[in-house]
Design a protein around this motif. Structure first.
Motif, PDB file in Angstrom:
ATOM      1  N   GLN A  81       0.826  -1.199   0.000  1.00  0.00           N
ATOM      2  CA  GLN A  81       0.000   0.000   0.000  1.00  0.00           C
ATOM      3  C   GLN A  81       0.868   1.261   0.000  1.00  0.00           C
ATOM      4  O   GLN A  81       0.533   2.258  -0.647  1.00  0.00           O
ATOM      5  N   PHE A  82       2.000   1.215   0.717  1.00  0.00           N
ATOM      6  CA  PHE A  82       2.911   2.354   0.750  1.00  0.00           C
ATOM      7  C   PHE A  82       3.448   2.650  -0.646  1.00  0.00           C
ATOM      8  O   PHE A  82       3.481   3.813  -1.073  1.00  0.00           O
ATOM      9  N   THR A 169     -11.543   0.285   3.636  1.00  0.00           N
ATOM     10  CA  THR A 169     -10.806  -0.958   3.414  1.00  0.00           C
ATOM     11  C   THR A 169     -10.123  -1.377   4.713  1.00  0.00           C
ATOM     12  O   THR A 169      -9.350  -0.615   5.296  1.00  0.00           O
ATOM     13  N   LEU A 170     -10.403  -2.606   5.143  1.00  0.00           N
ATOM     14  CA  LEU A 170      -9.823  -3.115   6.380  1.00  0.00           C
ATOM     15  C   LEU A 170      -8.693  -4.117   6.118  1.00  0.00           C
ATOM     16  O   LEU A 170      -7.710  -4.152   6.844  1.00  0.00           O
ATOM     17  N   ILE A 171      -8.873  -4.940   5.091  1.00  0.00           N
ATOM     18  CA  ILE A 171      -7.843  -5.914   4.701  1.00  0.00           C
ATOM     19  C   ILE A 171      -7.695  -5.874   3.191  1.00  0.00           C
ATOM     20  O   ILE A 171      -8.699  -5.887   2.466  1.00  0.00           O
ATOM     21  N   LEU A 172      -6.469  -5.824   2.717  1.00  0.00           N
ATOM     22  CA  LEU A 172      -6.205  -5.866   1.289  1.00  0.00           C
ATOM     23  C   LEU A 172      -5.080  -6.849   1.026  1.00  0.00           C
ATOM     24  O   LEU A 172      -3.971  -6.666   1.539  1.00  0.00           O
ATOM     25  N   ASP A 173      -5.390  -7.886   0.265  1.00  0.00           N
ATOM     26  CA  ASP A 173      -4.405  -8.915  -0.071  1.00  0.00           C
ATOM     27  C   ASP A 173      -3.753  -9.496   1.181  1.00  0.00           C
ATOM     28  O   ASP A 173      -2.543  -9.699   1.239  1.00  0.00           O
ATOM     29  N   GLY A 174      -4.580  -9.748   2.199  1.00  0.00           N
ATOM     30  CA  GLY A 174      -4.108 -10.389   3.422  1.00  0.00           C
ATOM     31  C   GLY A 174      -3.471  -9.471   4.438  1.00  0.00           C
ATOM     32  O   GLY A 174      -3.106  -9.912   5.524  1.00  0.00           O
ATOM     33  N   PRO A 203      -6.323 -13.828   8.494  1.00  0.00           N
ATOM     34  CA  PRO A 203      -6.559 -12.726   7.552  1.00  0.00           C
ATOM     35  C   PRO A 203      -5.771 -12.869   6.253  1.00  0.00           C
ATOM     36  O   PRO A 203      -6.112 -12.229   5.254  1.00  0.00           O
ATOM     37  N   ASN A 204      -4.720 -13.699   6.263  1.00  0.00           N
ATOM     38  CA  ASN A 204      -3.950 -13.913   5.033  1.00  0.00           C
ATOM     39  C   ASN A 204      -4.776 -14.572   3.944  1.00  0.00           C
ATOM     40  O   ASN A 204      -4.419 -14.516   2.765  1.00  0.00           O
ATOM     41  N   LYS A 205      -5.887 -15.198   4.328  1.00  0.00           N
ATOM     42  CA  LYS A 205      -6.761 -15.847   3.345  1.00  0.00           C
ATOM     43  C   LYS A 205      -7.695 -14.862   2.654  1.00  0.00           C
ATOM     44  O   LYS A 205      -8.357 -15.203   1.686  1.00  0.00           O
ATOM     45  N   VAL A 206      -7.741 -13.626   3.178  1.00  0.00           N
ATOM     46  CA  VAL A 206      -8.693 -12.633   2.689  1.00  0.00           C
ATOM     47  C   VAL A 206      -8.058 -11.752   1.612  1.00  0.00           C
ATOM     48  O   VAL A 206      -6.987 -11.187   1.818  1.00  0.00           O
ATOM     49  N   LEU A 221     -12.535 -13.899  -0.234  1.00  0.00           N
ATOM     50  CA  LEU A 221     -11.319 -14.682  -0.018  1.00  0.00           C
ATOM     51  C   LEU A 221     -10.460 -14.725  -1.281  1.00  0.00           C
ATOM     52  O   LEU A 221     -10.940 -14.473  -2.392  1.00  0.00           O
ATOM     53  N   LYS A 222      -9.181 -15.054  -1.108  1.00  0.00           N
ATOM     54  CA  LYS A 222      -8.270 -15.141  -2.243  1.00  0.00           C
ATOM     55  C   LYS A 222      -8.637 -16.307  -3.154  1.00  0.00           C
ATOM     56  O   LYS A 222      -8.508 -16.225  -4.380  1.00  0.00           O
ATOM     57  N   ASP A 223      -9.070 -17.414  -2.552  1.00  0.00           N
ATOM     58  CA  ASP A 223      -9.400 -18.605  -3.349  1.00  0.00           C
ATOM     59  C   ASP A 223     -10.857 -18.537  -3.789  1.00  0.00           C
ATOM     60  O   ASP A 223     -11.744 -18.325  -2.965  1.00  0.00           O
TER      61      ASP A 223
END
Length: 223
Positions: A81-82, A169-174, A203-206, A221-223
């Motif tokens: 994100q940075f 946005t709370l979680i992006l790509d885990g 959260p890594n699955k999100v 989810l990612k999957d």
């Protein structure tokens, strides 16, 4: 003449393929670095077309190099994100609750006339009718009207309504965005409880989790 035609055809196919691999954004929606790469590619392709003394590889290699560079930047933007803020910047709220943020307007080098022109093009004529106007990183102006003046207005039907808010946005790509959690006055324990209630143990699955405009927790989810 035949050689010129062949060189032109090869470079044309290469440029079209390169632009296709860069993604489906239209020219008006390109990020600054994407627009710069697109301009550079067009210049690099035109040189070997105009001057037969320039080897064809001198046009092909730089174009492929720019494609690889653009792909790497895009991957880094997805992962960090940075880095995304450094390269593409971040959206700017120009209007909030019917009031223009004059400081942000100046920071974005926009005049009042530019702003009202964009609003008119979007079908809005009164600033006080707008809940939020956000200048996206692509330069596009996104508008969230006040809930009580949207089509088939609840105001006309005398139905009480709660103002929509900007999605967070709370979680992006885990990766958990701690700053956004603070913005909505929530902590990591609250977020973990939301994940657990949706049978998510990590959260890594999100891929994406947001608090939407209706204050509801949404995830994919990612999957």
């Amino acid at each position: 003449m035949f050689i010129v035609m062949i060189r032109t055809a090869i470079l044309y196919i290469l440029v079209v393929l390169t632009m296709r691999l860069m993604g489906k954004r239209q020219i008006g929606e390109l990020e600054p670095f994407e627009l710069a790469i697109a301009i550079m590619i067009s210049d690099l392709a035109s040189l070997p077309m105009q001057d037969l003394g320039i080897p064809l590889l001198y046009g092909i290699i730089p174009i492929i190099t720019l494609l690889i560079l653009q792909t790497l930047i895009t991957i880094l933007e997805l992962k960090s994100q940075f880095f995304r803020k450094m390269v593409s910047g971040k959206p700017s709220v120009i209007i909030a609750h019917g009031k223009i943020d004059i400081k942000e307007l100046r920071n974005q080098r926009l005049t009042y006339n530019d702003l009202v022109e964009e609003l008119r093009l979007k079908g809005f004529y009164n600033i006080q009718d707008i809940a939020f106007a956000v200048l996206e990183t692509s330069g596009e102006l996104s508008i969230i009207p006040k809930t009580d003046i949207t089509s088939v207005t609840k105001k006309d039907l005398n139905i009480a309504s709660k103002q929509d808010q900007l999605p967070i946005t709370l979680i992006l790509d885990g990766k958990i965005d701690s700053n956004n959690l603070k913005t909505i006055n929530k902590d990591i324990n609250w977020l973990n409880s939301q994940l657990i209630s949706n049978n998510i143990d990590n959260p890594n699955k999100v891929f994406i989790a947001i608090l939407d405009s209706q204050n509801k927790f949404f995830f994919q989810l990612k999957d």
